[in-house]
Design a protein around this motif. Sequence first.
Motif, PDB file in Angstrom:
ATOM      1  N   GLU A  46       0.832  -1.202   0.000  1.00  0.00           N
ATOM      2  CA  GLU A  46       0.000   0.000   0.000  1.00  0.00           C
ATOM      3  C   GLU A  46       0.870   1.256   0.000  1.00  0.00           C
ATOM      4  OE1 GLU A  46      -2.510  -0.150   3.388  1.00  0.00           O
ATOM      5  OE2 GLU A  46      -3.848  -1.691   2.571  1.00  0.00           O
ATOM      6  N   PRO A  66       4.562  -5.405  12.669  1.00  0.00           N
ATOM      7  CA  PRO A  66       3.600  -4.432  12.158  1.00  0.00           C
ATOM      8  C   PRO A  66       3.088  -3.556  13.310  1.00  0.00           C
ATOM      9  CG  PRO A  66       3.041  -6.702  11.545  1.00  0.00           C
ATOM     10  CD  PRO A  66       4.035  -6.770  12.637  1.00  0.00           C
ATOM     11  N   GLY A  67       3.121  -2.264  13.140  1.00  0.00           N
ATOM     12  CA  GLY A  67       2.752  -1.365  14.224  1.00  0.00           C
ATOM     13  C   GLY A  67       1.331  -1.513  14.687  1.00  0.00           C
ATOM     14  N   ASP A  68       0.406  -1.823  13.757  1.00  0.00           N
ATOM     15  CA  ASP A  68      -0.999  -1.931  14.143  1.00  0.00           C
ATOM     16  C   ASP A  68      -1.289  -3.217  14.909  1.00  0.00           C
ATOM     17  OD1 ASP A  68      -0.625  -3.635  12.020  1.00  0.00           O
ATOM     18  OD2 ASP A  68      -2.449  -3.043  10.961  1.00  0.00           O
ATOM     19  N   GLU A  69      -0.329  -4.151  14.941  1.00  0.00           N
ATOM     20  CA  GLU A  69      -0.504  -5.402  15.668  1.00  0.00           C
ATOM     21  C   GLU A  69       0.342  -5.468  16.943  1.00  0.00           C
ATOM     22  OE1 GLU A  69       0.335  -8.732  13.169  1.00  0.00           O
ATOM     23  OE2 GLU A  69      -0.777  -7.907  11.451  1.00  0.00           O
ATOM     24  N   ARG A  71       4.005   0.191   9.465  1.00  0.00           N
ATOM     25  CA  ARG A  71       2.692   0.564  10.002  1.00  0.00           C
ATOM     26  C   ARG A  71       1.744  -0.632  10.051  1.00  0.00           C
ATOM     27  NH1 ARG A  71       3.405   5.055   6.506  1.00  0.00           N
ATOM     28  NH2 ARG A  71       1.883   4.153   5.066  1.00  0.00           N
ATOM     29  N   SER A  72       1.782  -1.448   8.995  1.00  0.00           N
ATOM     30  CA  SER A  72       0.929  -2.633   8.908  1.00  0.00           C
ATOM     31  C   SER A  72       1.560  -3.586   7.916  1.00  0.00           C
ATOM     32  CB  SER A  72      -0.482  -2.252   8.449  1.00  0.00           C
ATOM     33  OG  SER A  72      -0.447  -1.759   7.121  1.00  0.00           O
ATOM     34  N   ARG A  73       1.133  -4.834   7.938  1.00  0.00           N
ATOM     35  CA  ARG A  73       1.660  -5.802   6.982  1.00  0.00           C
ATOM     36  C   ARG A  73       1.366  -5.368   5.548  1.00  0.00           C
ATOM     37  NH1 ARG A  73       3.336 -10.828   8.570  1.00  0.00           N
ATOM     38  NH2 ARG A  73       3.276 -11.180  10.825  1.00  0.00           N
ATOM     39  N   ALA A  74       0.211  -4.805   5.324  1.00  0.00           N
ATOM     40  CA  ALA A  74      -0.162  -4.396   3.969  1.00  0.00           C
ATOM     41  C   ALA A  74       0.730  -3.275   3.435  1.00  0.00           C
ATOM     42  CB  ALA A  74      -1.619  -3.960   3.944  1.00  0.00           C
ATOM     43  N   SER A  75       1.336  -2.504   4.335  1.00  0.00           N
ATOM     44  CA  SER A  75       2.174  -1.373   3.915  1.00  0.00           C
ATOM     45  C   SER A  75       3.654  -1.726   3.813  1.00  0.00           C
ATOM     46  CB  SER A  75       2.004  -0.209   4.903  1.00  0.00           C
ATOM     47  OG  SER A  75       2.635  -0.512   6.139  1.00  0.00           O
ATOM     48  N   MET A  76       4.017  -2.980   4.104  1.00  0.00           N
ATOM     49  CA  MET A  76       5.425  -3.367   4.169  1.00  0.00           C
ATOM     50  C   MET A  76       5.819  -4.122   2.894  1.00  0.00           C
ATOM     51  SD  MET A  76       5.320  -4.532   8.191  1.00  0.00           S
ATOM     52  CE  MET A  76       7.044  -4.951   8.381  1.00  0.00           C
TER      53      MET A  76
END
Length: 357
Positions: A63, A213-216, A188-193
Amino acid sequence: MPRTSSVVLAAGAALLVRRTVRRRIAASPLWPLPALETPVSGQGGRRAASLRLTVAERAVPAEGVALLRLASPTGAPLPAWRPGAHLDLLLPSGLVRQYSLCGDPADRSAYTVATRLIEDGRGGSREVHELLREGTGLVVRGPRNRFPLTAAPSYAFVAGGIGITPVLPMLRAVEAAGGAWRLLYGGRSRASMPFLDEIEKLGAGDGRVTVVPGDEAGLPDVAAFLAGTDEGAAVYCCGPEPLMDAVAAALPEGRALHLERFTPGAGTAQLGTFEVELRRTGRTLTVPAGRSVLATVREELPHLSYSCEQGFCGTCQQRVLEGEVDHQDELLTDAEREDSMLICVSRCRGRKLVLDL
Protein backbone atom coordinates in the motif's frame (compact mmCIF):
# COMPACT_ATOMS: atom_id res chain seq x y z
CA MET A 1 39.64 71.29 -35.05
CA PRO A 2 40.99 67.75 -35.65
CA ARG A 3 42.30 67.77 -32.07
CA THR A 4 38.80 68.68 -30.78
CA SER A 5 37.26 65.87 -32.84
CA SER A 6 39.71 63.34 -31.39
CA VAL A 7 38.89 64.43 -27.86
CA VAL A 8 35.16 64.11 -28.53
CA LEU A 9 35.58 60.69 -30.10
CA ALA A 10 37.71 59.47 -27.17
CA ALA A 11 35.20 60.77 -24.63
CA GLY A 12 32.35 59.12 -26.53
CA ALA A 13 34.21 55.79 -26.63
CA ALA A 14 34.93 55.94 -22.90
CA LEU A 15 31.27 56.64 -22.17
CA LEU A 16 30.23 53.69 -24.33
CA VAL A 17 32.66 51.39 -22.50
CA ARG A 18 31.40 52.53 -19.09
CA ARG A 19 27.79 51.91 -20.11
CA THR A 20 28.69 48.46 -21.49
CA VAL A 21 30.48 47.53 -18.27
CA ARG A 22 27.55 48.72 -16.13
CA ARG A 23 25.11 46.65 -18.21
CA ARG A 24 27.36 43.59 -17.96
CA ILE A 25 27.65 43.92 -14.18
CA ALA A 26 23.89 44.39 -13.82
CA ALA A 27 23.29 41.27 -15.88
CA SER A 28 25.80 39.17 -13.96
CA PRO A 29 26.79 40.13 -10.38
CA LEU A 30 29.73 37.69 -10.61
CA TRP A 31 31.44 39.76 -13.38
CA PRO A 32 34.19 40.88 -13.41
CA LEU A 33 35.77 38.17 -11.20
CA PRO A 34 38.86 38.52 -9.06
CA ALA A 35 41.74 36.19 -9.91
CA LEU A 36 40.53 33.32 -7.74
CA GLU A 37 40.43 29.61 -8.48
CA THR A 38 37.56 28.15 -10.46
CA PRO A 39 34.53 27.58 -8.20
CA VAL A 40 33.55 23.95 -7.64
CA SER A 41 29.77 24.38 -7.77
CA GLY A 42 28.14 22.65 -10.70
CA GLN A 43 31.48 21.45 -12.09
CA GLY A 44 30.21 17.88 -12.15
CA GLY A 45 33.23 16.27 -10.54
CA ARG A 46 31.08 14.52 -7.92
CA ARG A 47 28.28 13.55 -10.23
CA ALA A 48 27.95 10.04 -11.53
CA ALA A 49 27.33 9.51 -15.24
CA SER A 50 23.83 10.28 -16.51
CA LEU A 51 21.73 7.61 -18.19
CA ARG A 52 18.52 7.96 -20.19
CA LEU A 53 16.23 5.13 -19.16
CA THR A 54 12.61 4.12 -19.67
CA VAL A 55 10.10 2.80 -17.16
CA ALA A 56 9.83 -0.78 -18.40
CA GLU A 57 7.52 -1.98 -15.64
CA ARG A 58 5.52 -0.51 -12.78
CA ALA A 59 4.06 -2.44 -9.84
CA VAL A 60 2.55 -1.88 -6.39
CA PRO A 61 4.35 -4.17 -3.89
CA ALA A 62 2.54 -2.67 -0.88
CA GLU A 63 0.00 0.00 0.00
CA GLY A 64 1.30 3.42 -0.99
CA VAL A 65 4.46 2.01 -2.60
CA ALA A 66 5.37 2.23 -6.29
CA LEU A 67 8.00 -0.09 -7.75
CA LEU A 68 9.69 0.81 -11.04
CA ARG A 69 11.94 -1.24 -13.31
CA LEU A 70 14.09 1.13 -15.36
CA ALA A 71 15.76 -0.13 -18.54
CA SER A 72 17.76 1.28 -21.41
CA PRO A 73 15.53 2.00 -24.44
CA THR A 74 18.21 0.31 -26.58
CA GLY A 75 18.35 -2.80 -24.41
CA ALA A 76 22.00 -2.17 -23.56
CA PRO A 77 23.28 -3.63 -20.26
CA LEU A 78 23.35 -1.13 -17.40
CA PRO A 79 26.39 -0.29 -15.24
CA ALA A 80 27.04 -2.80 -12.47
CA TRP A 81 26.16 -2.09 -8.85
CA ARG A 82 26.45 -3.66 -5.41
CA PRO A 83 24.01 -3.94 -2.49
CA GLY A 84 23.46 -0.58 -0.78
CA ALA A 85 23.72 1.46 -4.00
CA HIS A 86 21.20 4.10 -5.05
CA LEU A 87 20.19 6.13 -8.09
CA ASP A 88 19.52 9.83 -8.49
CA LEU A 89 16.25 10.25 -10.40
CA LEU A 90 15.90 13.54 -12.27
CA LEU A 91 12.14 14.03 -12.09
CA PRO A 92 10.02 15.90 -14.67
CA SER A 93 9.80 19.02 -12.48
CA GLY A 94 13.58 19.23 -12.14
CA LEU A 95 13.65 17.80 -8.62
CA VAL A 96 16.36 15.23 -7.93
CA ARG A 97 15.59 12.38 -5.53
CA GLN A 98 17.65 9.41 -4.37
CA TYR A 99 16.18 5.88 -4.34
CA SER A 100 17.90 2.68 -3.25
CA LEU A 101 18.30 -0.13 -5.75
CA CYS A 102 16.33 -3.11 -4.50
CA GLY A 103 16.63 -5.56 -7.40
CA ASP A 104 19.24 -8.18 -8.25
CA PRO A 105 22.77 -6.83 -8.94
CA ALA A 106 23.30 -9.72 -11.37
CA ASP A 107 20.41 -8.46 -13.52
CA ARG A 108 21.93 -5.71 -15.65
CA SER A 109 18.92 -5.45 -17.94
CA ALA A 110 17.13 -3.06 -15.55
CA TYR A 111 17.35 -1.16 -12.28
CA THR A 112 14.60 -1.63 -9.70
CA VAL A 113 13.61 1.11 -7.25
CA ALA A 114 10.64 1.55 -4.95
CA THR A 115 9.27 4.64 -3.23
CA ARG A 116 6.50 5.33 -0.75
CA LEU A 117 4.10 8.20 -1.34
CA ILE A 118 4.75 10.91 1.25
CA GLU A 119 1.58 13.00 1.45
CA ASP A 120 3.19 15.91 3.29
CA GLY A 121 6.58 15.63 1.58
CA ARG A 122 8.33 18.00 -0.80
CA GLY A 123 6.78 16.59 -3.97
CA GLY A 124 9.31 14.04 -5.22
CA SER A 125 7.42 10.91 -4.24
CA ARG A 126 4.17 12.33 -5.62
CA GLU A 127 5.82 12.89 -9.00
CA VAL A 128 7.04 9.30 -9.05
CA HIS A 129 3.59 7.98 -8.19
CA GLU A 130 1.59 10.24 -10.49
CA LEU A 131 3.84 10.87 -13.50
CA LEU A 132 6.15 7.89 -13.99
CA ARG A 133 4.25 5.24 -15.96
CA GLU A 134 5.34 2.40 -18.22
CA GLY A 135 7.03 3.93 -21.24
CA THR A 136 7.98 7.17 -19.48
CA GLY A 137 11.54 8.25 -20.15
CA LEU A 138 13.73 9.91 -17.54
CA VAL A 139 17.34 10.65 -16.74
CA VAL A 140 19.11 8.97 -13.83
CA ARG A 141 22.56 9.38 -12.33
CA GLY A 142 24.49 6.55 -10.77
CA PRO A 143 24.57 4.01 -9.37
CA ARG A 144 26.47 5.33 -6.35
CA ASN A 145 27.05 3.57 -3.06
CA ARG A 146 27.57 5.28 0.30
CA PHE A 147 26.00 2.34 2.18
CA PRO A 148 28.19 -0.59 1.10
CA LEU A 149 27.93 -4.09 2.52
CA THR A 150 31.23 -4.75 4.29
CA ALA A 151 32.77 -8.07 5.32
CA ALA A 152 31.78 -9.11 8.85
CA PRO A 153 31.45 -12.33 10.88
CA SER A 154 27.69 -11.73 11.22
CA TYR A 155 25.06 -9.17 10.32
CA ALA A 156 22.05 -7.55 12.00
CA PHE A 157 19.66 -5.59 9.79
CA VAL A 158 17.04 -3.14 11.05
CA ALA A 159 14.58 -1.72 8.53
CA GLY A 160 11.57 0.53 8.91
CA GLY A 161 8.98 0.69 6.14
CA ILE A 162 10.46 1.68 2.79
CA GLY A 163 13.89 1.48 4.47
CA ILE A 164 13.83 -2.18 3.50
CA THR A 165 14.86 -1.28 -0.07
CA PRO A 166 18.65 -1.07 0.43
CA VAL A 167 18.55 -3.93 2.94
CA LEU A 168 16.85 -6.47 0.67
CA PRO A 169 19.80 -6.95 -1.74
CA MET A 170 22.09 -7.24 1.29
CA LEU A 171 19.95 -10.04 2.74
CA ARG A 172 20.05 -11.90 -0.55
CA ALA A 173 23.83 -11.49 -0.83
CA VAL A 174 24.60 -12.60 2.73
CA GLU A 175 22.21 -15.55 2.43
CA ALA A 176 23.75 -16.63 -0.88
CA ALA A 177 27.21 -16.50 0.69
CA GLY A 178 26.11 -18.60 3.65
CA GLY A 179 26.63 -15.78 6.13
CA ALA A 180 24.95 -15.36 9.52
CA TRP A 181 22.25 -12.70 9.63
CA ARG A 182 19.15 -11.52 11.47
CA LEU A 183 16.54 -8.96 10.49
CA LEU A 184 14.17 -6.71 12.43
CA TYR A 185 11.56 -5.28 10.04
CA GLY A 186 8.94 -2.81 11.25
CA GLY A 187 6.14 -0.96 9.51
CA ARG A 188 2.69 0.56 10.00
CA SER A 189 0.93 -2.63 8.91
CA ARG A 190 1.66 -5.80 6.98
CA ALA A 191 -0.16 -4.40 3.97
CA SER A 192 2.17 -1.37 3.91
CA MET A 193 5.43 -3.37 4.17
CA PRO A 194 6.94 -4.12 0.72
CA PHE A 195 8.71 -7.42 -0.08
CA LEU A 196 7.34 -9.01 3.08
CA ASP A 197 6.59 -12.39 1.48
CA GLU A 198 10.11 -12.77 0.07
CA ILE A 199 11.73 -11.72 3.33
CA GLU A 200 9.73 -14.16 5.41
CA LYS A 201 10.64 -16.97 3.00
CA LEU A 202 14.35 -16.10 3.35
CA GLY A 203 14.21 -16.70 7.09
CA ALA A 204 11.41 -19.25 7.14
CA GLY A 205 11.29 -21.37 10.27
CA ASP A 206 14.63 -20.39 11.79
CA GLY A 207 13.72 -17.22 13.71
CA ARG A 208 16.12 -14.97 11.82
CA VAL A 209 13.35 -12.60 10.69
CA THR A 210 11.31 -10.57 13.19
CA VAL A 211 8.39 -8.70 11.61
CA VAL A 212 6.70 -6.01 13.71
CA PRO A 213 3.60 -4.43 12.16
CA GLY A 214 2.75 -1.37 14.22
CA ASP A 215 -1.00 -1.93 14.14
CA GLU A 216 -0.50 -5.40 15.67
CA ALA A 217 2.52 -5.15 17.96
CA GLY A 218 3.45 -1.48 18.39
CA LEU A 219 7.05 -0.31 18.02
CA PRO A 220 9.87 -2.81 17.49
CA ASP A 221 12.05 -3.59 20.52
CA VAL A 222 15.35 -2.41 19.07
CA ALA A 223 17.33 -2.85 22.29
CA ALA A 224 16.28 -6.49 22.74
CA PHE A 225 17.07 -7.27 19.11
CA LEU A 226 20.55 -5.72 19.28
CA ALA A 227 21.28 -7.41 22.60
CA GLY A 228 21.16 -10.70 20.73
CA THR A 229 23.87 -9.75 18.24
CA ASP A 230 27.37 -11.18 18.33
CA GLU A 231 30.41 -9.07 19.08
CA GLY A 232 31.93 -7.89 15.81
CA ALA A 233 28.58 -7.91 14.04
CA ALA A 234 27.86 -5.30 11.37
CA VAL A 235 24.56 -3.54 12.11
CA TYR A 236 22.81 -1.97 9.12
CA CYS A 237 19.81 0.31 9.59
CA CYS A 238 17.60 2.28 7.22
CA GLY A 239 14.25 3.83 8.06
CA PRO A 240 12.68 6.81 9.82
CA GLU A 241 14.98 9.06 11.82
CA PRO A 242 13.57 7.98 15.23
CA LEU A 243 14.30 4.34 14.37
CA MET A 244 17.90 5.11 13.42
CA ASP A 245 18.35 7.18 16.58
CA ALA A 246 17.02 4.28 18.66
CA VAL A 247 19.44 1.85 17.02
CA ALA A 248 22.38 4.17 17.61
CA ALA A 249 21.38 4.65 21.27
CA ALA A 250 20.95 0.91 21.94
CA LEU A 251 24.00 -0.33 20.02
CA PRO A 252 26.13 -2.62 22.20
CA GLU A 253 29.89 -2.14 22.24
CA GLY A 254 31.89 -4.01 19.67
CA ARG A 255 29.33 -3.66 16.87
CA ALA A 256 29.87 -1.57 13.74
CA LEU A 257 26.89 0.64 12.89
CA HIS A 258 26.02 1.60 9.30
CA LEU A 259 23.14 4.02 8.66
CA GLU A 260 21.46 5.06 5.42
CA ARG A 261 19.80 8.48 5.44
CA PHE A 262 17.91 10.30 2.72
CA THR A 263 17.12 13.34 4.85
CA PRO A 264 19.44 16.09 6.15
CA GLY A 265 21.18 15.75 9.48
CA ALA A 266 19.19 16.89 12.49
CA GLY A 267 19.80 20.03 14.47
CA THR A 268 20.78 22.42 11.68
CA ALA A 269 17.75 24.67 12.07
CA GLN A 270 18.53 25.35 15.72
CA LEU A 271 21.99 26.80 15.07
CA GLY A 272 22.37 30.55 15.40
CA THR A 273 22.64 33.46 13.01
CA PHE A 274 25.92 34.10 11.21
CA GLU A 275 27.33 36.05 8.27
CA VAL A 276 28.47 34.81 4.87
CA GLU A 277 30.82 36.96 2.82
CA LEU A 278 30.73 36.34 -0.93
CA ARG A 279 34.33 37.18 -1.80
CA ARG A 280 33.92 37.41 -5.57
CA THR A 281 30.70 39.40 -5.39
CA GLY A 282 31.86 41.69 -2.61
CA ARG A 283 28.72 41.28 -0.52
CA THR A 284 28.10 40.09 3.03
CA LEU A 285 24.80 38.36 3.87
CA THR A 286 23.15 37.38 7.14
CA VAL A 287 22.00 33.76 7.44
CA PRO A 288 19.29 33.51 10.12
CA ALA A 289 18.68 30.45 12.29
CA GLY A 290 16.42 27.98 10.53
CA ARG A 291 17.41 29.11 7.02
CA SER A 292 20.02 27.53 4.79
CA VAL A 293 23.08 29.23 3.37
CA LEU A 294 21.83 28.19 -0.08
CA ALA A 295 18.46 29.93 0.32
CA THR A 296 20.14 33.11 1.60
CA VAL A 297 22.80 33.22 -1.12
CA ARG A 298 20.29 32.57 -3.89
CA GLU A 299 18.53 35.83 -3.03
CA GLU A 300 21.67 37.54 -4.32
CA LEU A 301 22.72 34.94 -6.90
CA PRO A 302 19.47 33.39 -8.19
CA HIS A 303 21.21 31.33 -10.89
CA LEU A 304 23.44 29.45 -8.44
CA SER A 305 23.47 25.70 -9.13
CA TYR A 306 21.70 23.41 -6.67
CA SER A 307 19.58 20.26 -6.79
CA CYS A 308 18.62 17.92 -3.93
CA GLU A 309 18.77 20.48 -1.03
CA GLN A 310 19.49 17.55 1.30
CA GLY A 311 23.28 17.26 1.25
CA PHE A 312 23.49 14.24 -1.04
CA CYS A 313 24.05 15.22 -4.67
CA GLY A 314 26.97 17.67 -4.33
CA THR A 315 25.67 20.20 -6.86
CA CYS A 316 25.85 23.14 -4.41
CA GLN A 317 29.39 22.39 -3.19
CA GLN A 318 31.31 25.63 -2.67
CA ARG A 319 34.88 26.44 -1.72
CA VAL A 320 35.31 27.93 1.77
CA LEU A 321 38.03 30.58 2.00
CA GLU A 322 37.66 31.44 5.71
CA GLY A 323 35.65 30.25 8.71
CA GLU A 324 34.76 26.99 10.44
CA VAL A 325 32.02 24.87 8.88
CA ASP A 326 29.46 22.75 10.71
CA HIS A 327 29.16 19.98 8.12
CA GLN A 328 25.69 18.40 7.93
CA ASP A 329 26.03 16.50 4.64
CA GLU A 330 26.39 12.80 3.93
CA LEU A 331 28.67 13.17 0.89
CA LEU A 332 31.96 15.04 1.31
CA THR A 333 35.14 13.26 2.32
CA ASP A 334 37.26 14.50 5.23
CA ALA A 335 39.74 15.99 2.75
CA GLU A 336 36.99 17.85 0.88
CA ARG A 337 35.59 19.21 4.12
CA GLU A 338 38.86 21.00 4.82
CA ASP A 339 38.12 23.66 2.20
CA SER A 340 34.55 23.22 0.93
CA MET A 341 30.97 22.71 2.05
CA LEU A 342 27.52 21.85 0.75
CA ILE A 343 25.65 25.07 1.34
CA CYS A 344 22.20 23.47 1.20
CA VAL A 345 22.58 21.87 4.66
CA SER A 346 25.88 22.87 6.29
CA ARG A 347 26.34 25.98 8.40
CA CYS A 348 28.93 27.99 10.33
CA ARG A 349 30.34 27.06 13.75
CA GLY A 350 31.41 30.62 14.39
CA ARG A 351 30.23 34.06 13.37
CA LYS A 352 31.31 34.22 9.73
CA LEU A 353 32.12 32.21 6.63
CA VAL A 354 33.83 33.48 3.50
CA LEU A 355 32.84 31.66 0.30
CA ASP A 356 34.45 31.69 -3.13
CA LEU A 357 31.40 33.27 -4.74
